[in-house]
Design an enzyme around this catalytic site. Sequence first.
Site, mmCIF file in Angstrom:
data_model
loop_
_atom_site.group_PDB
_atom_site.id
_atom_site.type_symbol
_atom_site.label_atom_id
_atom_site.label_comp_id
_atom_site.label_asym_id
_atom_site.label_seq_id
_atom_site.Cartn_x
_atom_site.Cartn_y
_atom_site.Cartn_z
ATOM 1 N N ALA A 99 0.858 -1.179 0.000
ATOM 2 C CA ALA A 99 0.000 0.000 0.000
ATOM 3 C C ALA A 99 0.895 1.231 0.000
ATOM 4 C CB ALA A 99 -0.911 -0.008 1.223
ATOM 5 N N CYS A 125 -10.451 3.900 9.319
ATOM 6 C CA CYS A 125 -9.816 3.674 8.018
ATOM 7 C C CYS A 125 -9.040 2.359 8.027
ATOM 8 C CB CYS A 125 -8.894 4.841 7.677
ATOM 9 S SG CYS A 125 -8.144 4.733 6.036
ATOM 10 N N MET A 182 -4.265 3.930 -2.979
ATOM 11 C CA MET A 182 -5.702 3.991 -2.764
ATOM 12 C C MET A 182 -6.195 5.414 -2.990
ATOM 13 S SD MET A 182 -6.123 1.615 0.629
ATOM 14 C CE MET A 182 -4.760 2.435 1.479
ATOM 15 N N SER A 228 1.034 5.178 -0.108
ATOM 16 C CA SER A 228 0.252 6.403 0.069
ATOM 17 C C SER A 228 0.851 7.594 -0.658
ATOM 18 C CB SER A 228 0.148 6.732 1.556
ATOM 19 O OG SER A 228 1.433 7.085 2.071
ATOM 20 N N GLY A 229 2.130 7.486 -1.020
ATOM 21 C CA GLY A 229 2.836 8.618 -1.597
ATOM 22 C C GLY A 229 3.782 9.272 -0.615
ATOM 23 N N GLY A 230 3.828 8.729 0.599
ATOM 24 C CA GLY A 230 4.723 9.244 1.627
ATOM 25 C C GLY A 230 5.994 8.416 1.739
ATOM 26 N N VAL A 231 6.909 8.881 2.576
ATOM 27 C CA VAL A 231 8.194 8.220 2.719
ATOM 28 C C VAL A 231 8.062 6.868 3.418
ATOM 29 C CG1 VAL A 231 8.735 9.451 4.865
ATOM 30 C CG2 VAL A 231 10.587 8.509 3.482
ATOM 31 N N ASP A 232 7.162 6.752 4.386
ATOM 32 C CA ASP A 232 7.043 5.505 5.151
ATOM 33 C C ASP A 232 6.619 4.336 4.270
ATOM 34 O OD1 ASP A 232 7.735 6.763 7.565
ATOM 35 O OD2 ASP A 232 5.668 7.349 7.952
ATOM 36 N N SER A 233 5.563 4.526 3.492
ATOM 37 C CA SER A 233 5.080 3.428 2.653
ATOM 38 C C SER A 233 6.057 3.111 1.526
ATOM 39 C CB SER A 233 3.697 3.758 2.086
ATOM 40 O OG SER A 233 3.734 4.914 1.291
ATOM 41 N N CYS A 286 -7.466 13.300 7.124
ATOM 42 C CA CYS A 286 -7.089 13.359 5.713
ATOM 43 C C CYS A 286 -8.172 13.964 4.833
ATOM 44 C CB CYS A 286 -6.701 11.973 5.208
ATOM 45 S SG CYS A 286 -8.057 10.770 5.144
#
Length: 416
Positions: free
Chosen positions: A6, A101, A32, A8-13, A211
Amino acid sequence: MRVLAAMSGGVDSAVAAALAVEAGHDVVGVHMALSRNRDQFRSGSRGCCSIEDAGDARRAADVLGIPYYVWDLSERFEDTVVADFLSEYEAGRTPNPCVRCNEHIKFEALLDKATALGFDAVATGHYAQIVTREVAAPGTEADGGPRTVRELHRSPNDAKDQSYVLAVAGPDRLARAMFPLGAFASKDEVRAEAARRGLSVSAKPDSYDICFVADGDTRGFLQSRLGSRPGEVVDVDGEVVGAHDGAYAFTVGQRRGLALGRPAADGKARYVVDVQPATNTVVVGPAELLSVDRIAGEKALWFDGVLEHEPDGWFDAEVQVRAHGAPVPARVRAVAGDVSGAGAADAGAAGGGAPGADGSGADGSGADAVGPAMEIELTGTPLRGVAPGQSVVVYRGTRVLGQATVARAWRAPAER
């Protein structure tokens, strides 16, 4: 394994997906799309799952050399997470959309679709750990030996730990989840990993707040969906001290934005101590009324092996009622029955009161069994501002034992 990452577009994912690839898994990235507004953009660090985030996720997938797709889950998100957010506030409760979520989107809609497509697990950028161990089961000699238990544990990164919002997924769904960031002790380490791998999101700011309320104006969002509903703000004696445009916009423990017409007689600050949707009334009172040491939780969920090793009912643990709140010592037990009315006899504290003198309704006796629940007695410092609708998570050390939704919270009467 075939792993759906998954993204999200962030650094963690992005780093979580990279680590899954590095571990030798067959990884596919998916973003998503949760907003019905395809032109939604971020506002600084607010919001997520925007068109910008989808682009960042695609670029990360390209760097990693993995297939990438966008799945439109916006209707499911609106019908579950956003709808729950609105209905809970309208009912005078305090929801946690991140918990919902994880429950309805990431570990239900996404996970179920991934399973149907033949994936073995879903990898996310959550900060938490899954620990697998062998435990002795009742009747071990007869059934052939111990069994494997998957435990959810806190991340060593205390500032980012997300075990609180993951507990609602439960053991069955977490059995098909991977948290590659579980061992990272700081966000700086994750950013360094991203930079080392050439991921452009290495310096991207974290998203925060709700969000789907990208401008951070929760009250404005609620009013746009629920409309203006003028009503009264009263003190604990029933005297009118102010007005509001909708009781749904207030939550237990709130101090700011009350716009009271006159100060309290003692000059002290007043807080929301109750929200009464039936009469569209907000009740305010002194800070001491927010202090609670009893909590009744509904829709309880327990992790594998917890209750069978607590045969006496009550057991010692710690509980946490906010995503980054401090855990406090408590005695906890599982019960069956409707606990939503527990405390009605001695209402007056935040969100409820103490159980009746005969204890009915507190332990399920005299109540119709409507599902698993839990009772909590705090054994240390009382908690302040616990509101119905919040999640309460039970821990022992770093391990998550169970989770429930707060139905009532109250202060036990002082002994005479």
